[in-house]
Every structure is written in structure tokens, then in C-alpha cells.
Write a protein that holds these residues in place. Structure first.
Motif, PDB file in Angstrom:
ATOM      1  N   GLU A   1      59.092  -2.351  45.948  1.00 63.86           N
ATOM      2  CA  GLU A   1      60.204  -1.709  45.671  1.00 63.86           C
ATOM      3  C   GLU A   1      60.155  -0.111  45.552  1.00 63.86           C
ATOM      4  O   GLU A   1      61.198   0.630  45.892  1.00 63.86           O
ATOM      5  CB  GLU A   1      60.713  -2.180  44.034  1.00 63.86           C
ATOM      6  N   VAL A   2      58.948   0.391  45.295  1.00 62.46           N
ATOM      7  CA  VAL A   2      58.593   1.811  45.332  1.00 62.46           C
ATOM      8  C   VAL A   2      58.715   1.992  47.095  1.00 62.46           C
ATOM      9  O   VAL A   2      59.581   3.132  47.283  1.00 62.46           O
ATOM     10  CB  VAL A   2      57.433   2.203  44.837  1.00 62.46           C
ATOM     11  N   LEU A   3      58.139   1.079  47.781  1.00 63.69           N
ATOM     12  CA  LEU A   3      58.220   1.570  49.311  1.00 63.69           C
ATOM     13  C   LEU A   3      59.697   1.529  49.709  1.00 63.69           C
ATOM     14  O   LEU A   3      60.149   2.422  50.585  1.00 63.69           O
ATOM     15  CB  LEU A   3      57.384   0.414  49.902  1.00 63.69           C
TER      16      LEU A   3
ATOM     17  N   GLY B   1      65.031   7.338  50.369  1.00 58.43           N
ATOM     18  CA  GLY B   1      64.851   8.616  50.011  1.00 58.43           C
ATOM     19  C   GLY B   1      65.219   8.846  48.459  1.00 58.43           C
ATOM     20  O   GLY B   1      65.766   9.799  47.739  1.00 58.43           O
ATOM     21  N   GLN B   2      64.781   7.443  47.496  1.00 61.12           N
ATOM     22  CA  GLN B   2      64.993   7.708  46.372  1.00 61.12           C
ATOM     23  C   GLN B   2      63.907   7.585  45.596  1.00 61.12           C
ATOM     24  O   GLN B   2      64.095   7.000  44.373  1.00 61.12           O
ATOM     25  CB  GLN B   2      66.152   6.390  45.904  1.00 61.12           C
ATOM     26  N   ALA B   3      62.813   8.023  45.771  1.00 57.59           N
ATOM     27  CA  ALA B   3      61.652   8.206  45.248  1.00 57.59           C
ATOM     28  C   ALA B   3      61.060   9.513  45.331  1.00 57.59           C
ATOM     29  O   ALA B   3      59.842   9.580  45.834  1.00 57.59           O
ATOM     30  CB  ALA B   3      60.733   7.012  45.596  1.00 57.59           C
ATOM     31  N   PRO B   4      61.665  10.400  44.554  1.00 58.67           N
ATOM     32  CA  PRO B   4      60.736  11.912  44.685  1.00 58.67           C
ATOM     33  C   PRO B   4      59.416  11.739  44.120  1.00 58.67           C
ATOM     34  O   PRO B   4      58.930  11.366  43.168  1.00 58.67           O
ATOM     35  CB  PRO B   4      61.683  12.756  44.084  1.00 58.67           C
ATOM     36  N   GLY B   5      58.420  12.378  45.046  1.00 60.36           N
ATOM     37  CA  GLY B   5      57.258  12.376  44.893  1.00 60.36           C
ATOM     38  C   GLY B   5      56.213  11.440  45.263  1.00 60.36           C
ATOM     39  O   GLY B   5      55.110  11.679  45.512  1.00 60.36           O
ATOM     40  N   TYR B   6      56.900  10.390  45.710  1.00 63.66           N
ATOM     41  CA  TYR B   6      56.120   9.391  46.301  1.00 63.66           C
ATOM     42  C   TYR B   6      56.399   9.580  47.931  1.00 63.66           C
ATOM     43  O   TYR B   6      57.252  10.142  48.326  1.00 63.66           O
ATOM     44  CB  TYR B   6      56.850   7.879  46.187  1.00 63.66           C
TER      45      TYR B   6
ATOM     46  N   PRO C   1      61.001   4.564  39.973  1.00 64.53           N
ATOM     47  CA  PRO C   1      60.857   5.509  41.236  1.00 64.53           C
ATOM     48  C   PRO C   1      61.614   6.928  41.113  1.00 64.53           C
ATOM     49  O   PRO C   1      61.188   7.782  41.651  1.00 64.53           O
ATOM     50  CB  PRO C   1      60.857   4.729  42.423  1.00 64.53           C
ATOM     51  N   GLU C   2      62.783   6.694  40.607  1.00 68.60           N
ATOM     52  CA  GLU C   2      63.834   7.992  40.680  1.00 68.60           C
ATOM     53  C   GLU C   2      63.213   9.013  39.705  1.00 68.60           C
ATOM     54  O   GLU C   2      63.410  10.128  40.076  1.00 68.60           O
ATOM     55  CB  GLU C   2      65.228   7.607  40.350  1.00 68.60           C
TER      56      GLU C   2
ATOM     57  N   ALA D   1      60.096   9.129  38.033  1.00 67.94           N
ATOM     58  CA  ALA D   1      58.639   9.295  37.888  1.00 67.94           C
ATOM     59  C   ALA D   1      57.873  10.533  37.861  1.00 67.94           C
ATOM     60  O   ALA D   1      57.235  11.101  37.073  1.00 67.94           O
ATOM     61  CB  ALA D   1      57.901   8.147  38.810  1.00 67.94           C
ATOM     62  N   GLU D   2      58.512  11.593  38.670  1.00 69.04           N
ATOM     63  CA  GLU D   2      57.780  12.629  39.210  1.00 69.04           C
ATOM     64  C   GLU D   2      58.121  13.547  37.983  1.00 69.04           C
ATOM     65  O   GLU D   2      57.253  14.115  37.448  1.00 69.04           O
ATOM     66  CB  GLU D   2      58.371  13.334  40.307  1.00 69.04           C
ATOM     67  N   GLU D   3      59.198  13.390  37.566  1.00 71.70           N
ATOM     68  CA  GLU D   3      59.650  14.308  36.345  1.00 71.70           C
ATOM     69  C   GLU D   3      59.348  13.810  34.964  1.00 71.70           C
ATOM     70  O   GLU D   3      58.672  14.929  34.094  1.00 71.70           O
ATOM     71  CB  GLU D   3      61.257  14.261  36.360  1.00 71.70           C
ATOM     72  N   LEU D   4      59.233  12.686  34.987  1.00 72.66           N
ATOM     73  CA  LEU D   4      58.551  11.889  33.660  1.00 72.66           C
ATOM     74  C   LEU D   4      57.238  12.312  33.463  1.00 72.66           C
ATOM     75  O   LEU D   4      56.765  12.570  32.219  1.00 72.66           O
ATOM     76  CB  LEU D   4      59.086  10.521  33.577  1.00 72.66           C
ATOM     77  N   ALA D   5      56.590  12.122  34.707  1.00 66.78           N
ATOM     78  CA  ALA D   5      55.059  12.289  34.629  1.00 66.78           C
ATOM     79  C   ALA D   5      54.824  13.789  34.050  1.00 66.78           C
ATOM     80  O   ALA D   5      53.928  14.074  33.207  1.00 66.78           O
ATOM     81  CB  ALA D   5      54.498  12.077  35.792  1.00 66.78           C
ATOM     82  N   LYS D   6      55.649  14.820  34.572  1.00 66.11           N
ATOM     83  CA  LYS D   6      55.120  16.315  34.242  1.00 66.11           C
ATOM     84  C   LYS D   6      55.507  16.400  32.705  1.00 66.11           C
ATOM     85  O   LYS D   6      54.750  16.970  31.958  1.00 66.11           O
ATOM     86  CB  LYS D   6      56.215  17.086  34.975  1.00 66.11           C
ATOM     87  N   THR D   7      56.857  15.718  32.302  1.00 63.92           N
ATOM     88  CA  THR D   7      57.025  15.571  30.929  1.00 63.92           C
ATOM     89  C   THR D   7      55.978  15.207  29.780  1.00 63.92           C
ATOM     90  O   THR D   7      55.647  16.124  28.917  1.00 63.92           O
ATOM     91  CB  THR D   7      58.450  15.197  30.792  1.00 63.92           C
ATOM     92  N   LEU D   8      55.620  14.054  30.265  1.00 65.24           N
ATOM     93  CA  LEU D   8      54.309  13.388  29.494  1.00 65.24           C
ATOM     94  C   LEU D   8      53.245  14.285  29.735  1.00 65.24           C
ATOM     95  O   LEU D   8      52.427  14.341  28.539  1.00 65.24           O
ATOM     96  CB  LEU D   8      54.131  12.043  30.146  1.00 65.24           C
ATOM     97  N   VAL D   9      52.674  14.830  30.762  1.00 65.42           N
ATOM     98  CA  VAL D   9      51.376  15.713  30.770  1.00 65.42           C
ATOM     99  C   VAL D   9      51.619  16.928  29.797  1.00 65.42           C
ATOM    100  O   VAL D   9      50.766  17.186  29.063  1.00 65.42           O
ATOM    101  CB  VAL D   9      51.211  15.930  32.062  1.00 65.42           C
ATOM    102  N   ARG D  10      52.874  17.424  29.851  1.00 60.60           N
ATOM    103  CA  ARG D  10      53.243  18.701  28.951  1.00 60.60           C
ATOM    104  C   ARG D  10      52.900  18.051  27.429  1.00 60.60           C
ATOM    105  O   ARG D  10      52.318  18.536  26.730  1.00 60.60           O
ATOM    106  CB  ARG D  10      54.807  18.914  29.094  1.00 60.60           C
ATOM    107  N   GLU D  11      53.610  16.762  27.099  1.00 59.65           N
ATOM    108  CA  GLU D  11      53.592  16.370  25.897  1.00 59.65           C
ATOM    109  C   GLU D  11      51.964  16.158  25.340  1.00 59.65           C
ATOM    110  O   GLU D  11      51.516  16.281  23.972  1.00 59.65           O
ATOM    111  CB  GLU D  11      54.147  15.174  25.495  1.00 59.65           C
TER     112      GLU D  11
END
Ligand code: BF8
Ligand code: SF4
Length: 626
Positions: A103-105, A111-116, A371-372, A374-384
């Protein structure tokens, strides 16, 4: 070193952290196992059934009480049904993991999986060609979309045979056809197993077990294989790289983030975020020297294989890693994540995050990855995680990490051999390498932690048997130091010479549990090169400390693919001598391989050596009599 805990684990970090957990009054998997004793004898023998509400039922193993359930199912039927349901659950777990990657592929293609992105274009093209997708002159993303679609077809019922079965040696495919276990759709086989094990459907214990094998093959040559291949396409095909292992990979002065679970879809994004300059700067502004990402279990293996990310520990270490007090955040996706972890973490400052829409856990914050986002959420969580760094209490990191090399995909092994498996075959023919064994699977509190894996690997390499390993077994042998080139000092003279000349360790890390398919592919390539079947090869599989339903599926697809496989813990089948006999003897005439069960790794090493020497003899190669 503490010796109080030597009956639970052979590892130094495990023993010291068990002591710490005791001081902190943390309950561990070993305590809960102890509290369960004695475990139900009917269930251990596979003789209990709760498939319907006329039951639950049990069959008396001593022949005095009832010999049939309310419906009339006898011991053979109940044991076979139970085992098949374990296979179905295991195959479903691996295959659903594969589906998430597909599904990510598909989202990348749209073009709906920014960062992948597509990281291995060559593999995308070659796998697409295997699926009959035209690649010539086509845009990469179009190929990705068509491949994802074709793979989704493999999950369903519109096809009669999985696309990647073509990779299996012709002789093996003939056997599957003859026996009637050629896997069709991936989900179809799991669904059919659930159907056939419902009350009043398949009541032939032999036909049930054959369906179990077909279901397992739909995992090994389907769901897991797709998971492995699409992970390579999206995140890169692994190549050997240095790393380090054990609880000592956590860093006192850095923000420690630990990823746990299986699917690299989440952990890869956390890795990217943890490497971003602004977040590293933020960590520094909070008094840390950097961000340290580490893994546990299979998602850790995925990162280790592709990026050399350090590995804090395997299955039974997951609670103990938290008891270091050094983990600022642990993120989990699914599979093998003990529901106890939230409670363990609550005794420390650790933030626990669950990330999958299909896996919730008590005591964790649920922050769903798609997929849509993930990139943003990962940054938010690393910040937390960074924000959590200064909330730490006392940290206990009592050991230094052990160095290891990981990342031996088949492509990299063949590359190191100069482009083909011929040199490996030559070494096997010459008897320098007697054969190869895959050591796979879990830890289990019923077995001294890591002892099975490490002892078996030691005995095999000293007898010139090349070891490839995956999953929690791979982490165990890495902690024991077997994954450095200098570990050839523990190898027999022939293996020492071959590994020494290639500068590789005698125990090769082939990845996570879905990567057991890499072992199958290597076996297939060797058989093809010899124009033989996989069952003719001097190879074997072993799962010395297995616990999970996934491991049952893996064992079953190994055997159904022709690989003799030795299990440590006894599966719940001893209540039916017919089932035991079929799995340990009868299958030899059906699929050319059988299971053995041997909890003592010293003895299982002898079983494997005997099998390998027997195969050498049959191939007309030099052999030893054991
Ligand atoms: O899939 S080896 S304990 S972590 S089931 Fe689980 Fe077993 Fe570890 Fe990975 Ni595999
Ligand atoms: Fe009992 Fe048969 Fe129902 Fe199982 S399926 S619970 S053996 S009645």
C-alpha cells in the motif's frame, strides 16, 4: 557480573538488567511465566478445542476420560486443526505486514506518500518483470503503481498460482503440484484454513495438515517474500555494514529513541527525522549531544540491515531495555510487542507510542502513521522525544556494546562471491564448507535466553557449517560476537579459510523474520545451480527458542520447501501420535523434508550435522559418518 539470573539468560546485560528490574520492582516476562505454572497440560498437547460453543472440549491423553469433543472430533482432528490455525495466524501476520508495504508502494506511485521513495530502481524493475509488468521506457512511478496492483492480485482469488513461485526450482514446483499444495492467493489460503478448521468442515487430519503446508507456502513464497522485496524497493537492498548490539548501544548523553515491531514503514521515517539537522540542534539545545536511534526485534533488524542502526536487544530484552531508564521514547508498530510494555514504561520517564491502526496497547499514546502523514508525524514525535530527555531519572547502562556486521542480502552475498553462487558451491563440494544452516526465530521464557541460538551457532560453525540467521536469533549471535570477521576463530578450518578469504563472519545476518525468504532464495539459487531440488541440498533450518505463530508458519514453509527443520520448544501436537509421526517422518515421502524437535541445542547440532552429512553422501560428495 551477577550470577543470580544465569538461569534466565546467558547475556550479561540481561542478567544485570534483571537485577535492576527486581530492585525497581518491575515485573518481567519471566515472572509472569512463573505465575502461569503449571501451564495447562491439555493445551500443551494440543488436545483442547474451543472452536465452537458446544465446547470448550478436551481429549484425555491417558485414554480414561473423553476421547472426542462434543462434535465427535478426536485427538488427531483437534491437534491438526489447532496447528493449522497457528499457521494461518502466522501467515496472516507476515502477509498483512507485506500488504502494508504494498500500500505504501501504491501511494508512492500516486505521489501520496511524502518522504517515501523508490530507493532500489533495479529491484523495482526486476520484480516488476517477474510479475509481467512491462518496464521498458516506462516512468518509475508507473511501474511502481502497476507492480503494487499486480501484488495485490497475489493476495486475492483471481489467480491460480502466486507470481513469485517461479523462483522455486522446477523440481520443487512439481512436488507441490503433485501433492496439491501449490499456493494460490495469499489471503485465500489463510481464509481457507480458517474455513476448513471450523466445526464440521475438514475432518481429515492429513488433508488439514496439507492445507497447513499450502497456507505456509503462501507466506514463504508470497506474503513474506512480498514484504521483503517491497522493503528493498522502498528502502534499499541491504549490504554489509558495521553496527553494534546489546543494551549498551543506548547513550547516556543522547536522546535515546527505540523502535520496536516489524514494519520498516514507521521506523524508516523515524530514522530520517532523527537525522535532520534542526532536530539534532534542538536536542543539543536541551543538553544532549545528539539523537541516538536504536532498534529492538525485527524492525530493528530492518534498520540494522539497511543503515547499520544499533540493536538494543531481542524479544525477551524489550522490558529490560526500558528498565535502563535511558529510553526517552519507544515507538511500536505491531507483532511481538508485549502488552506489558506500557506498564513497564510507566515506572520510568519513557514515552510509549503506538503507531498502527491495527495495534493498540495499554499505557501507550496512539499516534497513527499513514503514508500521507508519516514524514510530518515522525518529526513531531522525535521532537517530543527530545522534550522528554530532561525528565530522565537515574540511568543504568552497565555494559559496553558488542560490534557486529549486518546486512547480508542474497544480492550482496552473490556480489561478494563475484557474481554467482558457484564459489560457494565449490567450497561445499570441496568439503571446506560442509553445508549451511538457517537459525531463525524468537526467544521464549521456557528456554534459557539466547542459550539455544548461541550454542547451536557455535557448534555448527566449529563443524564447518555456514550459519545464516534472522530475527531474534540473529541478535543473539551478534551479542555473542559471532558476527565479526574475527569470529572465524570459532570456526572449523574450512569455514575459517573461506570466510577469512572473503573477510566475512561465519554467521551471516540475513535480516528480520520476513527475511527468512532470503534463506529460501539462497537455497533455491543453490538448488538451481546444481539442477537439483532444495531437499537434495546439505542445508537445514532451526528455531531453537521459538514462541510465535509466525514461527510455526516459517517452520512449515521451510519443510514444505524441502528444508529439514529442527524446533527447540515442542509445538502443541504431542496429543496426536499420528500428527507427530506425519510431521517428523511421513512428510519425507511427501515433500522430501521433515520436522524434528530437540530442546537441547547440543543435540540439535548433531541432528543437523547428521542430516547435512547424509545429504552430502547422497550427492556423491565427501561425507563424515556421525
Ligand atoms: O518476527 S523472531 S520474537 S521479533 S516472531 Fe518476534 Fe520471534 Fe523475534 Fe520478529 Ni520473528
Ligand atoms: Fe468441542 Fe468440536 Fe466445538 Fe471443538 S469444534 S469446541 S471439539 S464441539
Amino acid at each position: 557480573m551477577s550470577c543470580t539470573y544465569h538461569q534466565q539468560t546467558i547475556t550479561e546485560d540481561g542478567q544485570l538488567l534483571l537485577k535492576k528490574a527486581k530492585t525497581d520492582q518491575i515485573e518481567t516476562v519471566w515472572d509472569r511465566h512463573q505465575a502461569q505454572l503449571p501451564q495447562c497440560g491439555y493445551c500443551e498437547l494440543g488436545l483442547s478445542c474451543r472452536n465452537c460453543v458446544m465446547g470448550p472440549c478436551r481429549v484425555d491423553p491417558f485414554g480414561e476420560g473423553p476421547q472426542q469433543g462434543v462434535c465427535g472430533a478426536d485427538a488427531d482432528i483437534i491437534v491438526a486443526r489447532n496447528l493449522c490455525r497457528m499457521i494461518a495466524a502466522g501467515a496472516a501476520s507476515h502477509s498483512d505486514h507485506g500488504r502494508d508495504l504494498v500500500e505504501v508502494l501504491a501511494n508512492v506511485a500516486k505521489g501520496q506518500a511524502p518522504g517515501y521513495a523508490i530507493r532500489d530502481l533495479e529491484k523495482l524493475k526486476s520484480v516488476a518483470a517477474e510479475y509481467g509488468v512491462e518496464t521498458q521506457g516506462k516512468d518509475m512511478l508507473v511501474i511502481a503503481g502497476e507492480l503494487a496492483y499486480a501484488m495485490q492480485e497475489d493476495y486475492g482469488t483471481r489467480i491460480t498460482e502466486l507470481a513469485l513461485l517461479k523462483r522455486a526450482p522446477a523440481k520443487r514446483r512439481e512436488i507441490w503440484k503433485k501433492v496439491g499444495i501449490t499456493p494460490r492467493g495469499i489471503d485465500r489460503e489463510t481464509s481457507e484454513t480458517m474455513h476448513r478448521t471450523h466445526m464440521g468442515v475438514d475432518n481429515g487430519w492429513q488433508s488439514l495438515l496439507l492445507q497447513g503446508l499450502r497456507n505456509a507456502l503462501s507466506d514463504g513464497w508470497g506474503g513474506s517474500l512480498i514484504a521483503s522485496e517491497v522493503s528493498d524497493i522502498l528502502f534499499g537492498t541491504p549490504s554489509p555494514k558495521p553496527t553494534s548490539v546489546n543494551a549498551g548501544v543506548l547513550k547516556k548523553n543522547q536522546v535515546n529513541i527505540v523502535v520496536h515491531g516489524h514494519n520498516p514503514v514507521v521506523s524508516e521515517m523515524i530514522l530520517t527525522a532523527s537525522q535532520s539537522a534542526d532536530l539534532i540542534q534542538l536536542a543539543q539545545s536541551k543538553g544532549a549531544t545528539g539523537i541516538n536511534l536504536a532498534g529492538v526485534c525485527c524492525t530493528g533488524n530492518e534498520l540494522l540491515m539497511r543503515h547499520g542502526i544499533p540493536m538494543a536487544g531481542n524479544h525477551l530484552m524489550t522490558e529490560l531495555i526500558l528498565s535502563t531508564g535511558a529510553v526517552d521514547m519507544m515507538l511500536v508498530d505491531y507483532q511481538c510487542i508485549m502488552p506489558s510494555l506500557g506498564k513497564t514504561a510507566s515506572c520510568y520517564h519513557t514515552r510509549m507510542i503506538s503507531t498502527s491502526d491495527k495495534a493498540r496497547f495499554p499505557g501507550m499514546d496512539h499516534r497513527e502513521f499513514h503514508p500521507e502523514n508519516a514524514e510530518e508525524l515522525a518529526k513531531t514525535l522525535v521532537r517530543e522525544a527530545i522534550e522528554n530527555f530532561d525528565k530522565r531519572g537515574k540511568v543504568y547502562l552497565p555494559v559496553e556494546p558488542v560490534k557486529a556486521i549486518g546486512g547480508f542480502s542474497i544480492e550482496s552475498i552473490v556480489g561478494a562471491l563475484g557474481g554467482s553462487v558457484a564459489p560457494l558451491l565449490d567450497a561445499i563440494k570441496a568439503g571446506k564448507i560442509r553445508g549451511a544452516a538457517g537459525i531463525v526465530g524468537c526467544n521464549n521464557p521456557k528456554i534459557l535466553h539466547d542459550y539455544g541460538h548461541v550454542t547451536l551457532a557455535r557448534r555448527l560453525i566449529e563443524n564447518d557449517i555456514l550459519v545464516v540467521d534472522t530475527g531474534c536469533a540473529a541478535i543473539a549471535t551478534a551479542k555473542a560476537g559471532f558476527k565479526m570477521p574475527d569470529a572465524i576463530q570459532f570456526a572449523g578450518p574450512g569455514l575459517k579459510e573461506v570466510c577469512g578469504s572473503l573477510s566475512i563472519p561465519p554467521v551471516l545476518h540475513l535480516g528480520s523474520c520476513v527475511d527468512n525468504v532470503r534463506i529460501l532464495m539462497l537455497a533455491g539459487a543453490l538448488a538451481n545451480a546444481l539442477n537439483a531440488d532444495i531437499s537434495d541440498l546439505p542445508i537445514a533450518g532451526a528455531a531453537p527458542e521459538w514462541y510465535s505463530e509466525k514461527a510455526v508458519s516459517i517452520g512449515a514453509y521451510f519443510v514444505a520447501s524441502g528444508v529439514y527443520t529442527v524446533l527447540g520448544p515442542m509445538p502443541p501436537i504431542a496429543g496426536s501420535l499420528n500428527v507427530v509421526k506425519l510431521l517428523t517422518e511421513g512428510l519425507r515421502d511427501v515433500v522430501g523434508a521433515v520436522f524434528a524437535v530437540e530442546p537441547d541445542p547440543e543435540k540439535s547440532a548433531i541432528l543437523i550435522r547428521r542430516h547435512i552429512e547424509g545429504r552430502r553422501k547422497a550427492l556423491g560428495l565427501g561425507f563424515h559418518t556421525l
